[in-house]
Write a protein that holds these residues in place. Structure first.
Motif, PDB file in Angstrom:
ATOM      1  N   ASP A  41      54.118  45.730  50.793  1.00 53.63           N
ATOM      2  CA  ASP A  41      53.731  44.443  51.357  1.00 53.63           C
ATOM      3  C   ASP A  41      53.957  43.394  50.275  1.00 53.63           C
ATOM      4  O   ASP A  41      53.259  43.386  49.260  1.00 53.63           O
ATOM      5  CB  ASP A  41      52.269  44.458  51.805  1.00 53.63           C
ATOM      6  N   ARG A  42      54.922  42.526  50.483  1.00 50.25           N
ATOM      7  CA  ARG A  42      55.319  41.585  49.436  1.00 50.25           C
ATOM      8  C   ARG A  42      54.154  40.707  48.974  1.00 50.25           C
ATOM      9  O   ARG A  42      53.947  40.517  47.773  1.00 50.25           O
ATOM     10  CB  ARG A  42      56.468  40.701  49.942  1.00 50.25           C
ATOM     11  N   LYS A  47      50.166  39.465  44.657  1.00 52.25           N
ATOM     12  CA  LYS A  47      48.794  39.203  44.212  1.00 52.25           C
ATOM     13  C   LYS A  47      48.353  40.228  43.179  1.00 52.25           C
ATOM     14  O   LYS A  47      47.736  39.882  42.162  1.00 52.25           O
ATOM     15  CB  LYS A  47      47.847  39.223  45.416  1.00 52.25           C
ATOM     16  N   LEU A  48      48.667  41.500  43.435  1.00 51.79           N
ATOM     17  CA  LEU A  48      48.268  42.560  42.512  1.00 51.79           C
ATOM     18  C   LEU A  48      48.983  42.417  41.175  1.00 51.79           C
ATOM     19  O   LEU A  48      48.365  42.541  40.106  1.00 51.79           O
ATOM     20  CB  LEU A  48      48.563  43.927  43.134  1.00 51.79           C
ATOM     21  N   ALA A  49      50.285  42.137  41.222  1.00 42.66           N
ATOM     22  CA  ALA A  49      51.062  42.001  39.989  1.00 42.66           C
ATOM     23  C   ALA A  49      50.571  40.814  39.160  1.00 42.66           C
ATOM     24  O   ALA A  49      50.440  40.902  37.929  1.00 42.66           O
ATOM     25  CB  ALA A  49      52.543  41.843  40.323  1.00 42.66           C
ATOM     26  N   SER A  54      47.682  38.661  34.545  1.00 40.91           N
ATOM     27  CA  SER A  54      46.696  37.712  34.038  1.00 40.91           C
ATOM     28  C   SER A  54      45.648  38.412  33.178  1.00 40.91           C
ATOM     29  O   SER A  54      45.272  37.915  32.109  1.00 40.91           O
ATOM     30  CB  SER A  54      46.027  36.991  35.207  1.00 40.91           C
ATOM     31  N   VAL A  55      45.175  39.575  33.637  1.00 37.78           N
ATOM     32  CA  VAL A  55      44.189  40.331  32.857  1.00 37.78           C
ATOM     33  C   VAL A  55      44.791  40.788  31.533  1.00 37.78           C
ATOM     34  O   VAL A  55      44.145  40.733  30.478  1.00 37.78           O
ATOM     35  CB  VAL A  55      43.680  41.541  33.670  1.00 37.78           C
ATOM     36  N   HIS A  56      46.042  41.227  31.575  1.00 36.70           N
ATOM     37  CA  HIS A  56      46.706  41.691  30.355  1.00 36.70           C
ATOM     38  C   HIS A  56      46.896  40.548  29.359  1.00 36.70           C
ATOM     39  O   HIS A  56      46.745  40.729  28.138  1.00 36.70           O
ATOM     40  CB  HIS A  56      48.060  42.302  30.712  1.00 36.70           C
ATOM     41  N   GLN A  57      47.204  39.356  29.865  1.00 35.88           N
ATOM     42  CA  GLN A  57      47.478  38.222  28.990  1.00 35.88           C
ATOM     43  C   GLN A  57      46.210  37.577  28.453  1.00 35.88           C
ATOM     44  O   GLN A  57      46.128  37.215  27.273  1.00 35.88           O
ATOM     45  CB  GLN A  57      48.302  37.173  29.738  1.00 35.88           C
ATOM     46  N   ASN A  58      45.190  37.443  29.312  1.00 34.01           N
ATOM     47  CA  ASN A  58      43.982  36.709  28.930  1.00 34.01           C
ATOM     48  C   ASN A  58      42.812  37.604  28.540  1.00 34.01           C
ATOM     49  O   ASN A  58      41.819  37.125  28.000  1.00 34.01           O
ATOM     50  CB  ASN A  58      43.549  35.794  30.080  1.00 34.01           C
ATOM     51  N   PRO A  62      40.685  36.897  36.160  1.00 33.68           N
ATOM     52  CA  PRO A  62      40.923  35.495  36.516  1.00 33.68           C
ATOM     53  C   PRO A  62      39.898  34.994  37.522  1.00 33.68           C
ATOM     54  O   PRO A  62      39.245  35.778  38.214  1.00 33.68           O
ATOM     55  CB  PRO A  62      42.329  35.530  37.122  1.00 33.68           C
ATOM     56  N   ASP A  63      39.749  33.678  37.575  1.00 32.87           N
ATOM     57  CA  ASP A  63      38.829  33.077  38.539  1.00 32.87           C
ATOM     58  C   ASP A  63      39.318  33.344  39.956  1.00 32.87           C
ATOM     59  O   ASP A  63      40.514  33.266  40.252  1.00 32.87           O
ATOM     60  CB  ASP A  63      38.723  31.567  38.308  1.00 32.87           C
ATOM     61  N   VAL A  64      38.374  33.660  40.823  1.00 33.05           N
ATOM     62  CA  VAL A  64      38.700  33.969  42.212  1.00 33.05           C
ATOM     63  C   VAL A  64      38.336  32.780  43.085  1.00 33.05           C
ATOM     64  O   VAL A  64      37.263  32.188  42.941  1.00 33.05           O
ATOM     65  CB  VAL A  64      37.938  35.227  42.691  1.00 33.05           C
TER      66      VAL A  64
END
Length: 238
Positions: A41-42, A47-49, A54-58, A62-64
């Motif tokens: 599902d594109r 969204k998952l990617a 974001s978690v890996h970088q920051n 992230p804010d939801v």
């Protein structure tokens, strides 16, 4: 344990796994079984990617974005804590209804061609799920609707274990399924009359919702295939 060191490590995920051995029924220990599929599902994949990146970088979640139907975690925790305090009971008037539903499931299992197994544990599953549904309402008593919903959930769980590649199974219209259930209940001899209540309970046990059952009755009555009396107690096949 590794190299003589016994320790407990902090984990964020708990995994419960079981294998069902041949000619055994370990899976009957579970109230509900669901197949988790990783479908392409594109939108979901994006969204998952983005979330993982974001978690890996920051280094943090992230804010939801919250909408008007969102519930904050504090309120949700208080609600769950309140539900846990409830210990709903099954009224004595509904015990026969539960037993009858279980006996009907056993009867269907004897003639069913699928590989699901119906044991006495299923009766306990019905009671546990019904109690859980009442607990979600913060109610002290289990209602008939709770039992019907638990039967629907169990039937849906059973159906999802079937072969999803079976095209004929996937294309069955739920309203047509109601017709098939009612038709199979017609006595082999005598009058072609089916009790309304029994037909509705049979359809609910098959995972069909009460509203769908009523819609199917009206549609096939308009087609002249059966007739429902004014008291809605019997269905006469024409």
């Amino acid at each position: 344990m590794h190299a003589g060191i016994l320790t407990s490590l902090n984990t964020r995920t708990s995994i419960l796994a079981a294998a069902n051995p041949a000619y055994a029924a370990l899976l009957s220990r579970f109230d509900l079984l669901w197949i988790i599929q990783d479908k392409n599902d594109r939108e979901i994949d994006l969204k998952l990617a983005r979330h993982i990146a974001s978690v890996h970088q920051n280094g943090c979640q992230p804010d939801v974005e919250h909408n008007q139907n969102s519930v904050d975690m504090k309120t949700l925790r208080r609600y769950i804590a309140t539900c846990k305090k409830k210990q709903p009971l099954v009224p004595e008037a509904l015990l026969d209804y539960v037993v009858t539903a279980y006996v009907e499931l056993r009867k269907q299992a004897r003639v069913s061609k699928d590989m699901t197994y119906t044991s006495a544990r299923m009766l306990l599953s019905i009671l546990r799920l019904s109690t859980a549904l009442a607990r979600l309402r913060c109610d002290d008593l289990v209602s008939k609707d709770d039992i019907d919903e638990s039967l629907r959930l169990m039937e849906s769980s059973r159906l999802i274990l079937k072969d999803h590649d079976n095209v004929s199974t996937r294309q069955i219209n739920p309203i047509d399924q109601v017709f098939g259930i009612v038709r199979d209940m017609v006595p082999l001899s005598g009058t072609k009359i089916v009790r309304y209540g029994e037909a509705k309970e049979r359809c609910i046990a098959k995972g069909l919702k009460p509203d769908l059952f009523d819609n199917a009755l009206e549609r096939y009555e308009e087609m002249g295939l059966w007739c429902v009396n004014q008291q809605r107690t019997t269905i006469t096949i024409i």
